[in-house]
Structures are given as structure tokens and as C-alpha cells.
Write an enzyme that holds these catalytic residues in place. Structure first.
Site, PDB file in Angstrom:
ATOM      1  N   TYR A 181     -17.586   0.147  52.203  1.00 49.15           N
ATOM      2  CA  TYR A 181     -17.026   0.113  50.848  1.00 49.15           C
ATOM      3  C   TYR A 181     -16.859  -1.327  50.376  1.00 49.15           C
ATOM      4  O   TYR A 181     -16.956  -1.619  49.195  1.00 49.15           O
ATOM      5  CB  TYR A 181     -15.674   0.850  50.794  1.00 49.15           C
TER       6      TYR A 181
ATOM      7  N   PHE B 155     -31.793  -5.395  21.513  1.00 52.71           N
ATOM      8  CA  PHE B 155     -32.163  -4.275  22.373  1.00 52.71           C
ATOM      9  C   PHE B 155     -31.076  -3.213  22.236  1.00 52.71           C
ATOM     10  O   PHE B 155     -29.904  -3.539  22.031  1.00 52.71           O
ATOM     11  CB  PHE B 155     -32.373  -4.675  23.841  1.00 52.71           C
ATOM     12  N   THR B 156     -31.472  -1.961  22.376  1.00 61.17           N
ATOM     13  CA  THR B 156     -30.600  -0.828  22.044  1.00 61.17           C
ATOM     14  C   THR B 156     -29.236  -0.892  22.748  1.00 61.17           C
ATOM     15  O   THR B 156     -28.189  -0.923  22.091  1.00 61.17           O
ATOM     16  CB  THR B 156     -31.303   0.493  22.391  1.00 61.17           C
TER      17      THR B 156
ATOM     18  N   ASP C 271     -30.901 -12.434  28.560  1.00 60.94           N
ATOM     19  CA  ASP C 271     -31.218 -11.117  29.092  1.00 60.94           C
ATOM     20  C   ASP C 271     -32.426 -11.327  29.998  1.00 60.94           C
ATOM     21  O   ASP C 271     -33.542 -11.544  29.534  1.00 60.94           O
ATOM     22  CB  ASP C 271     -31.528 -10.134  27.960  1.00 60.94           C
TER      23      ASP C 271
ATOM     24  N   LYS D 286     -36.338  -3.340  36.344  1.00 54.26           N
ATOM     25  CA  LYS D 286     -37.613  -3.842  35.827  1.00 54.26           C
ATOM     26  C   LYS D 286     -38.164  -4.897  36.788  1.00 54.26           C
ATOM     27  O   LYS D 286     -38.783  -4.559  37.783  1.00 54.26           O
ATOM     28  CB  LYS D 286     -37.439  -4.417  34.412  1.00 54.26           C
TER      29      LYS D 286
ATOM     30  N   ARG E  68     -40.470   3.349  19.479  1.00 55.31           N
ATOM     31  CA  ARG E  68     -39.669   2.140  19.317  1.00 55.31           C
ATOM     32  C   ARG E  68     -39.791   1.741  17.853  1.00 55.31           C
ATOM     33  O   ARG E  68     -40.576   0.904  17.475  1.00 55.31           O
ATOM     34  CB  ARG E  68     -40.150   1.006  20.243  1.00 55.31           C
TER      35      ARG E  68
ATOM     36  N   PHE F 115     -32.022   7.961  20.113  1.00 58.09           N
ATOM     37  CA  PHE F 115     -33.395   8.237  20.563  1.00 58.09           C
ATOM     38  C   PHE F 115     -33.437   9.000  21.874  1.00 58.09           C
ATOM     39  O   PHE F 115     -34.388   9.720  22.156  1.00 58.09           O
ATOM     40  CB  PHE F 115     -34.193   6.926  20.698  1.00 58.09           C
TER      41      PHE F 115
HETATM   42  O1  PLI Z   1     -31.629   0.336  31.554  1.00 55.55           O
HETATM   43  P1  PLI Z   1     -30.642  -0.672  32.054  1.00 55.55           P
HETATM   44  O2  PLI Z   1     -29.240  -0.304  31.758  1.00 55.55           O
HETATM   45  O3  PLI Z   1     -30.838  -1.047  33.490  1.00 55.55           O
HETATM   46  O4  PLI Z   1     -30.976  -2.046  31.262  1.00 55.55           O
HETATM   47  C1  PLI Z   1     -30.754  -2.176  29.897  1.00 55.55           C
HETATM   48  C2  PLI Z   1     -31.749  -3.130  29.300  1.00 55.55           C
HETATM   49  C3  PLI Z   1     -31.347  -4.368  28.923  1.00 55.55           C
HETATM   50  N1  PLI Z   1     -32.207  -5.258  28.359  1.00 55.55           N
HETATM   51  C4  PLI Z   1     -33.501  -4.958  28.163  1.00 55.55           C
HETATM   52  C5  PLI Z   1     -34.400  -5.980  27.539  1.00 55.55           C
HETATM   53  C6  PLI Z   1     -33.985  -3.713  28.522  1.00 55.55           C
HETATM   54  O5  PLI Z   1     -35.271  -3.446  28.346  1.00 55.55           O
HETATM   55  C7  PLI Z   1     -33.094  -2.744  29.103  1.00 55.55           C
HETATM   56  C8  PLI Z   1     -33.517  -1.431  29.413  1.00 55.55           C
HETATM   57  N2  PLI Z   1     -34.692  -0.995  29.034  1.00 55.55           N
HETATM   58  C9  PLI Z   1     -35.192   0.219  29.100  1.00 55.55           C
HETATM   59  C10 PLI Z   1     -34.460   1.353  29.687  1.00 55.55           C
HETATM   60  C11 PLI Z   1     -36.518   0.410  28.575  1.00 55.55           C
HETATM   61  O6  PLI Z   1     -37.073   1.521  28.672  1.00 55.55           O
HETATM   62  O7  PLI Z   1     -37.073  -0.563  28.046  1.00 55.55           O
END
Ligand code: PLI
Length: 459
Positions: free
Chosen positions: A74, A126-127, A217, A260, A384, A451
């Protein structure tokens, strides 16, 4: 197109997952039942899944071996210690706070760094990022260069901040009313467009004397580094690892989605240099994510992320990654299909304003096109455009972005060039009968991040 421009996969395939295509009549039924929203299609009904590059990566044998070394304590897990050391080494920041994914880091940063009523200028929204900024009383202001909003303009660094826009905002509201500058590398919704090192340096040089912090970011920071090496003078011989680190030397911290460029399936973190902000973020991480030594991740996830970050710095990996995406874009351009130019790091974005000029933006052309691509070839993509942009918090009116796109997003190390050919053939075939695509209207519109779960029917 010269095949020799495109390097072969720099890996051998050790484990495979079978994929199937259901027939067209079934796909028509599936999309209708999913309310014409590709997020609501079951994975089993998808042939090539280009919904997102987020968490859809294939891990390496070394990462899977690392999973077996998970220390699920933990507190004080050795995997956290390794991840923390790796992030500090590669990114160069003082402090790291682990989170379950990128938006967890965005939540923490927005809470500790924004005072209600302050402005948060950024290079396109970004969303989830904008959601957390606004939920904490911030006012997002887009300061990306104008060309980023035009799909047809081909520029090497279309993600750059327009310093004149930043300066105009500071002149208008005062530096103390700027919470921080949010600098995304690369810019997802502009088409995965990179930011130049010169621009990062200039933003830092402008902000520092004014006491304005810059938070990056970092989600696709390795792809950004690749473009700098390819396109910016003086970087052709610099290792990717060094370019990544130099990028962050111009920032006071960053949010990262490990799903990513860290080549994992889950996880994220927040980096900070400021001691006071770090202490406050660490107080909040226990409320929202978990102990400061796991932040919502398992020990094995943290191990996989530490290894994935190291692998992402390998030249052969990142060259293939970016060029595989480019291959798909080139095939579409050769056939005359309109896409956002130039091709970015993680995805090919179809320019729906040109693809479907017969559908007005308030009939959601990109949502309709994504649905049609699925029916055409079992390929899943994502809108998008106006749906993703959501509504203005004050006026309640739709943000109507100039970029109305469908994103074909390539997971890392998952598909081959032959899969890219199949995707290209599908889109090209659809382009030939594009006038058959019909617009959509809402059946159910969620209040936030609409979305993901919104539903539609054809008009
Ligand atoms: O999906 P998260 O919570 O691990 O990360 C959010 C996020 C933050 N910044 C950017 C530039 C992104 O592209 C992003 C998440 N992107 C998704 C889920 C996408 O499909 O592009």
C-alpha cells in the site's frame, strides 16, 4: 509514395489477438443501436480500432516481465521508486505525483494552481484539460497560432503558441490574473501538431520575468521530440532523450497521461518544481487518487510505465511510430481525401468540412462521418469537432470549432502497414460515395464531456 521512406516494424510479434469483421448489415444495426456514437460500440464488433491511442498500446515482453515484479504494498512500493526515478531522470522535474491517468493529474494541477476567475491560456483546448480548468473557476483562452485552426495550411510547427495573443491577454488582464500557461506538446485536437523548441523557449522567456508559470501537457512529448529532430535546425543529431529533457527545461511542471507516450494501458502523473504546489498536490492526491506512492496505479502498472518510458526514447521505436501514422495520411492524400495537414504524431484527422460539405455543422458532419466509416469497413474512429468542443459555460451555446474532424488514431505497436492499407481503402471507398452520408441530431446530450456517451439519430 516511396515505400522505402517507411521503416519496417522494429519488433517481432510474440502474442496475437484475433480480430473479426462482422458483415455490413450487422454493422448497420450496431451503429444504430450505439446511437451513432463510436464510443458506444462494443469492441467485439470492431475490426480495426482507431478510436484512440490512449491505453490501447501493445506492451513489450520486457514490460510484461516487469508486471510480474509488481510490489503491491500500500505504501512505499519499489515500483514507485523506480518510476519516480525514471521520470525525474527523463523529464528533469523536482517532484512527481502519481495519478490513475492524465485527467487525475489535470484535476490536481487545476485545484492547486488556479484561483477562481483567473485565466488559463493554452495552445488549443483538450476536452478533459479544459473541463478541470473550468471546473476550478479558470477561464480558458486559446492562444495557439491562427494557422492551427485551418486544416489546409501545411507548417512544420502548427502547434506553436502565438506570443502576441499571450501578450495581448496579459496586457488586458494583468500577469497576476494568469493562473499559468498550459502548453501541450503535441497538440492533439489541432491534428497532433508539434511545438518547436524555439517556441517553448520564447514562451518561457516571456513568462518568467512576469512570474507566470508554464505547465506542459506532456502526453505526447516523445512524438513532439521526434518532430523537433526532423524539422528544427540544430536538432538532427541530438538523441530523442536529450530533446525530451530540453523541452521540459522550459516548463515549471507537466501533466502526463501515461496511456500514450509511456506505452502503457493505464496511469499518469503530475510533475512540479514548486515546493509549495507539490505539498498541496500531495495532500490532494490522497483524497482523489491514492497514496503518494501509487496514486491509483498498481505496483505492476508503475513498473510497466517506467519501462515503457525508457522504450519510448528508443530511436527506432519513435521513428516507426510517427512514420506509420504518416503512411496512412500519405495514402489518403494521394487519393485526394481531405485531411488535416501536415500529418501529426498520433493520428490522421479527416477534414470533414471538405469531406462532407453537404452536412451543416449543426447536423454534426464529423460524428456522421465516423459512423459511416464504421459501417463501410468496421473501422472505428472518433469525432473531433463540434460535439467534442461542447458548450460555452457562460452562454450555453455550442463552441463551433473551425476544425470539424474525424480522428483515425493509431495505437502504438498494435497494427501493421497492411492494416493501414485496409483503413485507407475503406476511407477512399467511402469518399467516392460521400454524398450518401446523412447528418445527425441529438437524442441524448450529456451535460459534461458529451462526446463520450451522447446518442444521436439520422436527420
Ligand atoms: O485519458 P487521460 O485521462 O489519461 O489523459 C487525458 C489527456 C490529456 N491531454 C491530452 C493531450 C490527451 O490527449 C488526453 C487524453 N486523450 C485521449 C483519451 C484521446 O483519445 O486523445
Amino acid at each position: 509514395m516511396h515505400q522505402s521512406q517507411y521503416p519496417p516494424e522494429p519488433f517481432r510479434i510474440k502474442t496475437v489477438e484475433t480480430i473479426n469483421m462482422i458483415d455490413r448489415a450487422q454493422r448497420e444495426r450496431v451503429i444504430e443501436e450505439a446511437g451513432y456514437n463510436t464510443f458506444l460500440i462494443d469492441s467485439k464488433d470492431v475490426y480495426i480500432d482507431l478510436l484512440t491511442d490512449s491505453g490501447t498500446n501493445a506492451m513489450s515482453d520486457r514490460q510484461w516481465a516487469g508486471m510480474m515484479m509488481g510490489d503491491e504494498a500500500y505504501a512505499g512500493s519499489r515500483n514507485w521508486q523506480r518510476l519516480e526515478a525514471t521520470v525525474k531522470d527523463l523529464f528533469g522535474f523536482q517532484h512527481v505525483v502519481p495519478t490513475h491517468q492524465g485527467r487525475g493529474a489535470e484535476n490536481l494541477l487545476s485545484r492547486v494552481a488556479i484561483k477562481p476567475g483567473q485565466y488559463v491560456p493554452g495552445n488549443m483546448y483538450f476536452t478533459t484539460t479544459r473541463y478541470h480548468q473550468e471546473a476550478n473557476g479558470g477561464i480558458f483562452v486559446d492562444i495557439i497560432r491562427d494557422e492551427a485552426h485551418d486544416a489546409t495550411i501545411d507548417l512544420p510547427f502548427k502547434g506553436d503558441i502565438d506570443l502576441a495573443k499571450l501578450q495581448a491577454l496579459v496586457d488586458k488582464v494583468g500577469a497576476e490574473q494568469i493562473a499559468y500557461v498550459c502548453l501541450a506538446i503535441t497538440v492533439n485536437l489541432a491534428g497532433g501538431q508539434p511545438v518547436s523548441m524555439a517556441n517553448m523557449r520564447a514562451v518561457r522567456d516571456y513568462c518568467r520575468p512576469l512570474g507566470i508559470q508554464v505547465f506542459m501537457d506532456a502526453t505526447r512529448c516523445v512524438e513532439n521530440a521526434w518532430f523537433i529532430r526532423e524539422r528544427e535546425a540544430g536538432y538532427a543529431d541530438i538523441p530523442i532523450r536529450d530533446i525530451v529533457r530540453e523541452q521540459f527545461s522550459y516548463a515549471d511542471g507537466c501533466t502526463m497521461s501515461g496511456k500514450k507516450d509511456a506505452i502503457t494501458n493505464i496511469g499518469g502523473f503530475l510533475c512540479l518544481n514548486d515546493e509549495e504546489l507539490f505539498v498541496r498536490a500531495r495532500e490532494l492526491v490522497v483524497v482523489f487518487e491514492g497514496m503518494p506512492s501509487y496514486g491509483g496505479m498498481t505496483g505492476r502498472d508503475m513498473e510497466a510505465m517506467a519501462i515503457g518510458l525508457e522504450e519510448a526514447m528508443q530511436e527506432a521505436y519513435i521513428e516507426h511510430r510517427v512514420k506509420q501514422v504518416r503512411y496512412l495520411g500519405e495514402r489518403l492524400m494521394e487519393a485526394g481525401v481531405p485531411i488535416v495537414r501536415p500529418v501529426g504524431g498520433h493520428a490522421v484527422f479527416l477534414d470533414t468540412r471538405q469531406f462532407c460539405p453537404h452536412i451543416p455543422q449543426d447536423h454534426f458532419p464529423a460524428q456522421a462521418l465516423a459512423a459511416a466509416i464504421y459501417v463501410e469497413g468496421g473501422v472505428r474512429s472518433m469525432e473531433r469537432g463540434i460535439i467534442s468542443a461542447g458548450r460555452d459555460k457562460e452562454t450555453g451555446r455550442d463552441h463551433a470549432p473551425r476544425l470539424e474532424t474525424v480522428r483515425l488514431t493509431i495505437p502504438r505497436r498494435v497494427y501493421t502497414y497492411r492494416h493501414m492499407d485496409l483503413v485507407a481503402d475503406t476511407v477512399i471507398k467511402l469518399y467516392q460515395h460521400r454524398q450518401d452520408i446523412r447528418g445527425l441530431k441529438w437524442v441524448y446530450e450529456p451535460k459534461q464531456l458529451r462526446f463520450f456517451t451522447g446518442r444521436f439519430e439520422q436527420v
